[in-house]
Motif scaffolding. Structure first.
Motif, PDB file in Angstrom:
ATOM      1  N   LEU A 112      -1.723   5.967   0.151  1.00 26.89           N
ATOM      2  CA  LEU A 112      -3.170   5.808   0.027  1.00 26.89           C
ATOM      3  C   LEU A 112      -3.901   6.961   0.713  1.00 26.89           C
ATOM      4  O   LEU A 112      -3.682   7.248   1.892  1.00 26.89           O
TER       5      LEU A 112
ATOM      6  N   LEU B 120      -9.729   1.052   5.723  1.00 26.70           N
ATOM      7  CA  LEU B 120      -8.556   0.469   5.084  1.00 26.70           C
ATOM      8  C   LEU B 120      -8.838  -0.958   4.642  1.00 26.70           C
ATOM      9  O   LEU B 120      -8.462  -1.368   3.529  1.00 26.70           O
TER      10      LEU B 120
ATOM     11  N   VAL C  59       0.867  -1.186   0.000  1.00 33.90           N
ATOM     12  CA  VAL C  59       0.000   0.000   0.000  1.00 33.90           C
ATOM     13  C   VAL C  59       0.899   1.229   0.000  1.00 33.90           C
ATOM     14  O   VAL C  59       1.753   1.377   0.876  1.00 33.90           O
TER      15      VAL C  59
ATOM     16  N   ILE D 264      -2.734   0.193  -4.309  1.00 33.48           N
ATOM     17  CA  ILE D 264      -2.861  -0.996  -3.456  1.00 33.48           C
ATOM     18  C   ILE D 264      -2.517  -2.194  -4.320  1.00 33.48           C
ATOM     19  O   ILE D 264      -3.292  -2.561  -5.218  1.00 33.48           O
TER      20      ILE D 264
ATOM     21  N   THR E 180       3.457  -2.608   4.031  1.00 31.32           N
ATOM     22  CA  THR E 180       3.628  -3.822   3.233  1.00 31.32           C
ATOM     23  C   THR E 180       3.424  -5.047   4.108  1.00 31.32           C
ATOM     24  O   THR E 180       3.550  -4.981   5.343  1.00 31.32           O
TER      25      THR E 180
ATOM     26  N   THR F 199      -6.294  -0.791  -7.796  1.00 32.84           N
ATOM     27  CA  THR F 199      -6.936   0.480  -8.152  1.00 32.84           C
ATOM     28  C   THR F 199      -7.030   0.650  -9.660  1.00 32.84           C
ATOM     29  O   THR F 199      -7.738   1.538 -10.144  1.00 32.84           O
TER      30      THR F 199
ATOM     31  N   ASN G 220       0.903   4.013   4.121  1.00 33.77           N
ATOM     32  CA  ASN G 220       1.910   3.173   3.469  1.00 33.77           C
ATOM     33  C   ASN G 220       2.231   1.975   4.369  1.00 33.77           C
ATOM     34  O   ASN G 220       2.547   2.166   5.542  1.00 33.77           O
TER      35      ASN G 220
ATOM     36  N   HIS H  78     -10.815  -1.045   1.475  1.00 34.04           N
ATOM     37  CA  HIS H  78      -9.978  -0.741   0.316  1.00 34.04           C
ATOM     38  C   HIS H  78      -9.142  -1.956  -0.077  1.00 34.04           C
ATOM     39  O   HIS H  78      -8.965  -2.242  -1.272  1.00 34.04           O
ATOM     40  N   LEU H  79      -8.604  -2.673   0.903  1.00 35.39           N
ATOM     41  CA  LEU H  79      -7.806  -3.859   0.605  1.00 35.39           C
ATOM     42  C   LEU H  79      -8.637  -4.938  -0.091  1.00 35.39           C
ATOM     43  O   LEU H  79      -8.119  -5.710  -0.895  1.00 35.39           O
TER      44      LEU H  79
ATOM     45  N   ASP I 226      -1.965  -3.977  -9.003  1.00 30.71           N
ATOM     46  CA  ASP I 226      -2.536  -2.758  -8.431  1.00 30.71           C
ATOM     47  C   ASP I 226      -4.048  -2.796  -8.629  1.00 30.71           C
ATOM     48  O   ASP I 226      -4.550  -2.599  -9.742  1.00 30.71           O
TER      49      ASP I 226
END
Length: 271
Positions: free
Chosen positions: A16, A52, A13, A67, A32, A75, A30, A55-56, A73
């Motif tokens: 974001l 969050l 991420v 993401i 990982t 997105t 941010n 979004h994941l 990615d």
């Protein structure tokens, strides 16, 4: 589908940002997570951890940022590409989200029936194997209403892992459970990581559970990441916000009356 991870990260991420209307909910997030790692996302109420997670899961698109899940990615993915990627993702929701009109076995079988062309016998065998993994062997013919809270969570977990996903997302696994059942679920999460090499993301506010299962912890506060590090490093942190969360002490945020009045007036005018 390309799910290669040349850098070893299952989740990346970067920068974001997301808004709900004019309000910024996530601000330059941010972090990982490596393949086979348990990442716990912690934070107080309203910190942004549920946003969050959504979004994941690809349920919301951010205002900006990227993401990457399994090297892709999300997105930038089309609906069909995201559908394909979700076959490598499992989700265990906070309340279980089992279908009450279906048996436990039928609930667990559902992803296989939706996403594969396996025959009925193979589907039943695979679902029963996963029920055995979560210690629910022999419960496949029961209805969700006949299960305890802990059993519902385990059945939901069996459904989440029935397709052997590379990523598993768990929302508040210990919520509403007694300490013994909660500890058993923690052990089950650790077993899944070790046996199936899953990357597991757990959103929780349960401190004991978080420090027991986490390889690394990401701490959110007011939409920003305060820290993303090993469980030991987070426990030793002297950051006042983190200490407030870990020591369960109330925050004493000073309120500027003039700034508060200006913000309130601005929001009323917008409405």
């Amino acid at each position: 589908m390309n799910s290669q991870m040349p850098n070893g990260y299952a989740i990346e991420v970067e920068r974001l940002v997301t808004h709900y209307g004019p309000r910024k909910i996530l601000d330059d997030v941010n972090f990982t997570a490596r393949q086979g790692e348990i990442m716990v996302i912690m934070g107080g109420s309203g910190s942004g951890k549920s946003t969050l997670l959504r979004h994941l899961l690809g349920l919301h698109r951010p205002t900006s940022g990227s993401i990457k899940l399994l090297g892709q990615d999300i997105t930038k993915l089309s609906a069909d590409q995201m559908f394909d990627l979700r076959k490598n993702m499992g989700v265990a929701f906070q309340g279980g989200a089992l279908f009450n009109s279906m048996t436990v076995g039928e609930n667990v079988e559902l992803p296989l029936r939706e996403h594969t062309r396996l025959d009925d016998n193979t589907i039943r065998i695979m679902s029963r194997m996963k029920l055995e993994v979560v210690n629910l062997a022999g419960f496949e013919d029961m209805m969700p209403a006949e299960l305890s809270g802990g059993m519902i969570k385990r059945a939901a977990l069996a459904r989440a892992i029935v397709m052997d996903p590379k990523l598993l997302f768990f929302d508040e696994p210990s919520a509403g459970l007694d300490p013994v059942v909660s500890a058993e679920l923690d052990e089950l999460i650790l077993t899944l990581r070790d046996a199936m090499n899953m990357t597991i993301v757990v959103v929780t506010h349960e401190l004991e559970s978080a420090f027991k299962i986490a390889d690394r912890i990401t701490v959110l506060d007011q939409g920003r990441i305060l820290m993303s590090d090993t469980a030991a490093a987070v426990r030793a942190s002297e950051h006042p916000r983190i200490r407030s969360l870990l020591d369960r002490t109330p925050r004493n945020d000073a309120v500027n009356p003039d700034e508060y009045l200006e913000r309130l007036t601005r929001e009323i005018i917008r409405a």
